[in-house]
Design an enzyme around this catalytic site. Sequence first.
Site, PDB file in Angstrom:
ATOM      1  N   ASN A   1      -6.154  11.913 -11.888  1.00 39.09           N
ATOM      2  CA  ASN A   1      -7.125  12.053 -13.215  1.00 39.09           C
ATOM      3  C   ASN A   1      -6.690  14.259 -13.110  1.00 39.09           C
ATOM      4  O   ASN A   1      -6.283  14.804 -12.861  1.00 39.09           O
ATOM      5  CB  ASN A   1      -8.135  12.152 -13.438  1.00 39.09           C
ATOM      6  CG  ASN A   1      -9.284  13.244 -11.612  1.00 39.09           C
ATOM      7  OD1 ASN A   1      -9.100  13.952 -11.454  1.00 39.09           O
ATOM      8  ND2 ASN A   1      -9.721  11.903 -11.182  1.00 39.09           N
TER       9      ASN A   1
ATOM     10  N   GLY B   1      -9.274   3.448  -7.615  1.00 35.79           N
ATOM     11  CA  GLY B   1      -8.040   3.046  -7.669  1.00 35.79           C
ATOM     12  C   GLY B   1      -6.986   3.924  -6.448  1.00 35.79           C
ATOM     13  O   GLY B   1      -7.542   4.360  -5.735  1.00 35.79           O
ATOM     14  N   VAL B   2      -5.893   4.097  -7.342  1.00 40.15           N
ATOM     15  CA  VAL B   2      -4.892   4.497  -6.347  1.00 40.15           C
ATOM     16  C   VAL B   2      -4.497   5.807  -5.524  1.00 40.15           C
ATOM     17  O   VAL B   2      -5.250   6.605  -5.091  1.00 40.15           O
ATOM     18  CB  VAL B   2      -3.513   3.747  -6.530  1.00 40.15           C
ATOM     19  CG1 VAL B   2      -2.902   4.991  -7.953  1.00 40.15           C
ATOM     20  CG2 VAL B   2      -2.065   4.622  -5.475  1.00 40.15           C
ATOM     21  N   ASP B   3      -5.828   6.478  -6.705  1.00 44.38           N
ATOM     22  CA  ASP B   3      -5.955   8.286  -6.153  1.00 44.38           C
ATOM     23  C   ASP B   3      -6.892   8.533  -5.442  1.00 44.38           C
ATOM     24  O   ASP B   3      -6.543   8.801  -4.435  1.00 44.38           O
ATOM     25  CB  ASP B   3      -6.839   8.561  -8.226  1.00 44.38           C
ATOM     26  CG  ASP B   3      -6.900  10.126  -7.934  1.00 44.38           C
ATOM     27  OD1 ASP B   3      -5.654  10.524  -6.859  1.00 44.38           O
ATOM     28  OD2 ASP B   3      -7.765  10.464  -8.703  1.00 44.38           O
TER      29      ASP B   3
ATOM     30  N   ASP C   1       0.953  -0.953   0.612  1.00 46.22           N
ATOM     31  CA  ASP C   1      -0.443  -0.234  -0.129  1.00 46.22           C
ATOM     32  C   ASP C   1       0.648   1.131  -0.490  1.00 46.22           C
ATOM     33  O   ASP C   1       1.428   1.828   0.669  1.00 46.22           O
ATOM     34  CB  ASP C   1      -1.114  -0.090   1.035  1.00 46.22           C
ATOM     35  CG  ASP C   1      -1.964   1.248   1.417  1.00 46.22           C
ATOM     36  OD1 ASP C   1      -1.582   2.194   0.873  1.00 46.22           O
ATOM     37  OD2 ASP C   1      -2.456   0.935   2.490  1.00 46.22           O
TER      38      ASP C   1
ATOM     39  N   TYR D   1      -7.735   3.136 -16.515  1.00 54.40           N
ATOM     40  CA  TYR D   1      -6.737   4.165 -17.301  1.00 54.40           C
ATOM     41  C   TYR D   1      -6.401   2.955 -18.779  1.00 54.40           C
ATOM     42  O   TYR D   1      -6.197   3.173 -20.469  1.00 54.40           O
ATOM     43  CB  TYR D   1      -5.624   4.589 -17.229  1.00 54.40           C
ATOM     44  CG  TYR D   1      -6.379   6.564 -17.336  1.00 54.40           C
ATOM     45  CD1 TYR D   1      -7.430   6.526 -16.738  1.00 54.40           C
ATOM     46  CD2 TYR D   1      -5.265   7.535 -16.957  1.00 54.40           C
ATOM     47  CE1 TYR D   1      -7.871   7.757 -16.037  1.00 54.40           C
ATOM     48  CE2 TYR D   1      -5.788   8.794 -16.608  1.00 54.40           C
ATOM     49  CZ  TYR D   1      -7.145   8.796 -16.164  1.00 54.40           C
ATOM     50  OH  TYR D   1      -7.457   9.966 -15.483  1.00 54.40           O
TER      51      TYR D   1
ATOM     52  N   THR E   1      -2.560   2.155 -15.532  1.00 58.32           N
ATOM     53  CA  THR E   1      -2.256   0.310 -15.373  1.00 58.32           C
ATOM     54  C   THR E   1      -3.567   0.344 -15.138  1.00 58.32           C
ATOM     55  O   THR E   1      -3.947  -1.176 -14.998  1.00 58.32           O
ATOM     56  CB  THR E   1      -1.086  -0.480 -15.059  1.00 58.32           C
ATOM     57  OG1 THR E   1      -1.502  -0.348 -13.569  1.00 58.32           O
ATOM     58  CG2 THR E   1      -0.246  -0.320 -15.560  1.00 58.32           C
ATOM     59  N   GLY E   2      -4.557   1.075 -14.385  1.00 61.38           N
ATOM     60  CA  GLY E   2      -5.914   0.520 -13.594  1.00 61.38           C
ATOM     61  C   GLY E   2      -6.761   0.813 -14.272  1.00 61.38           C
ATOM     62  O   GLY E   2      -6.325   0.159 -15.320  1.00 61.38           O
TER      63      GLY E   2
END
Length: 177
Positions: A25, A33-35, A11, A126, A123-124
């Site tokens: 974004n 996701g990570v955002d 994480d 997107y 890579t998620g």
Amino acid sequence: MKSRIHVLQGDITQLAVDVIVNAANSSLMGGGGVDGAIHRAAGPELLEACQKVRRQQGECPTGHAVITIAGNLPARAVIHTVGPVWRDGEHNEDQLLHDAYLNSLKLAQANGYKSIAFPAISTGVYGFPRAAAAEIAVKTVSDFITRHALPEQIYFVCYDEENSRLYNRLLTQQGDE
């Protein structure tokens, strides 16, 4: 000499590094996701900082990066970069992903940060192919650190074992581990 590039599985919000990179974004207002994970862990101060950046300069274009405070994260700062949405590789996606990594590294260096942690940008949702994205990430970082002293330590933080193996294999092929 010990490698400056490391691969971790876990994480990114838990890392006590100088700066973590957020795969943001263009609105900088948080997302999935990570955002979303970074915004949740950092608390409302991060969103407020992003809103301030947005008021000052508008949206963050693809390939660009901005820096903010880290809120409740153990990191000292967050670099928000916007990776490209994969559209069959015919819309300059490789260059834009390279730019996202490079501009993040330049911001970390300009602020004197010694350690930086990257997620697997784009890579998620997107949809950037993982292997191609990892190659771009490793090459961009490797090229940068051959010419610059900072950041001293770079971490690729992988959410899953598949990406972790991919990055480790690429670094082994390069002789960096």
